[in-house]
Design a protein around this motif. Structure first.
Motif, PDB file in Angstrom:
ATOM      1  N   ASP A   1      -0.111  39.475  -0.618  1.00 55.51           N
ATOM      2  CA  ASP A   1       0.849  40.177   0.229  1.00 55.51           C
ATOM      3  C   ASP A   1       0.675  41.702   0.164  1.00 55.51           C
ATOM      4  O   ASP A   1       1.339  42.422   0.896  1.00 55.51           O
TER       5      ASP A   1
ATOM      6  N   GLU B   1       3.731  38.048  11.322  1.00 51.57           N
ATOM      7  CA  GLU B   1       3.704  37.175  10.142  1.00 51.57           C
ATOM      8  C   GLU B   1       2.950  35.882  10.429  1.00 51.57           C
ATOM      9  O   GLU B   1       2.250  35.358   9.559  1.00 51.57           O
ATOM     10  N   GLN B   2       3.078  35.357  11.632  1.00 51.74           N
ATOM     11  CA  GLN B   2       2.337  34.144  11.985  1.00 51.74           C
ATOM     12  C   GLN B   2       0.831  34.424  11.997  1.00 51.74           C
ATOM     13  O   GLN B   2       0.045  33.594  11.534  1.00 51.74           O
TER      14      GLN B   2
ATOM     15  N   LEU C   1       3.797  27.932   4.907  1.00 52.60           N
ATOM     16  CA  LEU C   1       3.609  29.362   4.709  1.00 52.60           C
ATOM     17  C   LEU C   1       4.270  30.158   5.826  1.00 52.60           C
ATOM     18  O   LEU C   1       3.950  29.998   6.991  1.00 52.60           O
ATOM     19  N   GLY C   2       5.229  30.998   5.452  1.00 58.23           N
ATOM     20  CA  GLY C   2       5.879  31.894   6.399  1.00 58.23           C
ATOM     21  C   GLY C   2       6.939  31.289   7.294  1.00 58.23           C
ATOM     22  O   GLY C   2       7.550  32.002   8.081  1.00 58.23           O
TER      23      GLY C   2
ATOM     24  N   ASP D   1      -4.079  31.303   5.451  1.00 59.50           N
ATOM     25  CA  ASP D   1      -4.345  29.868   5.322  1.00 59.50           C
ATOM     26  C   ASP D   1      -5.822  29.574   5.552  1.00 59.50           C
ATOM     27  O   ASP D   1      -6.444  28.834   4.802  1.00 59.50           O
TER      28      ASP D   1
ATOM     29  N   VAL E   1       3.015  33.610   0.963  1.00 54.31           N
ATOM     30  CA  VAL E   1       1.578  33.509   1.146  1.00 54.31           C
ATOM     31  C   VAL E   1       0.877  32.431   0.313  1.00 54.31           C
ATOM     32  O   VAL E   1      -0.346  32.326   0.389  1.00 54.31           O
TER      33      VAL E   1
ATOM     34  N   LYS F   1      -0.732  36.691  10.188  1.00 49.33           N
ATOM     35  CA  LYS F   1      -1.117  36.809   8.782  1.00 49.33           C
ATOM     36  C   LYS F   1      -1.176  35.440   8.112  1.00 49.33           C
ATOM     37  O   LYS F   1      -2.108  35.158   7.344  1.00 49.33           O
ATOM     38  N   THR F   2      -0.223  34.593   8.410  1.00 46.37           N
ATOM     39  CA  THR F   2      -0.186  33.256   7.810  1.00 46.37           C
ATOM     40  C   THR F   2      -1.399  32.433   8.219  1.00 46.37           C
ATOM     41  O   THR F   2      -2.016  31.765   7.383  1.00 46.37           O
TER      42      THR F   2
END
Length: 187
Positions: free
Chosen positions: A185, A72-73, A34-35, A80, A10, A75-76
């Motif tokens: 996170d 996860e994408q 990130l990620g 960001d 993150v 969240k990234t």
């Protein structure tokens, strides 16, 4: 090009840690963000296993299934957007996610809610509130400047949302700031 997706990545320090673990294993990345890691070539089973173990010991996790990668994408993109963008430009989160991830927003929203047990909007608000906390702790910007930077329509709206999420007003939070922030996170 082969891509790996990594959970809990993150911040820029996370990128450096992942790069360091890959260097130790002799795994070359063409790009790390990130990620996500782009590799020159697919990894062997032994390399994947070694990388998975190395990343786990430093708090990261390789993501194998498609749904988890999409989560996860999402969240990234949000992390960001909230924590790393310096733009005051207005944006529409659903349009940004749709365009970035090439999936319909209703699919992304339903998947996120199903897997995470919360909505994308609530996750986005939680990230924004963590950023507000960070900026309050640094004590370099006024609440009005913070509201503008994070695209709140007004200071009153930011204050109401902050109190709803934290139970505190921003000014009270500022007075008792120790132990009130969470790692990204854990949001």
């Amino acid at each position: 090009m082969n891509k790996l997706f990594i959970k809990n990545m993150v911040c820029n320090r996370c990128i450096m840690v992942v790069q360091g673990e890959m260097d130790k294993l002799g795994i070359n990345a063409t790009h790390i963000k990130l990620g996500e890691v782009s590799l020159e070539r697919p990894l062997s089973g032994d390399e994947t296993s070694a990388l998975r173990n190395a990343l786990t010991t430093v708090g990261f996790e390789l993501i194998d299934d498609k749904k988890s990668r999409i989560i996860e994408q999402i969240k990234t993109v949000i992390i960001d957007l909230v924590h790393h963008q310096k733009s005051d430009k207005k944006y529409n989160l659903s349009d940004m996610l749709t365009n970035t991830l090439n999936h319909d927003y209703s699919y992304l929203s339903n998947l996120f809610s199903e897997v995470e047990g919360t909505t994308i909007e609530k996750y986005f608000i939680a990230q924004k509130i963590e950023k507000v906390k960070e900026l309050l702790v640094y004590d370099e910007l006024t609440l009005s400047e913070i509201a503008h930077r994070l695209n709140y329509s007004s200071v009153a709206y930011l204050s109401n949302q902050f109190k709803k999420v934290t139970g505190l007003t921003p000014s009270h939070f500022k007075k008792i700031k120790e132990d009130r922030r969470k790692p990204l996170d854990k949001v």
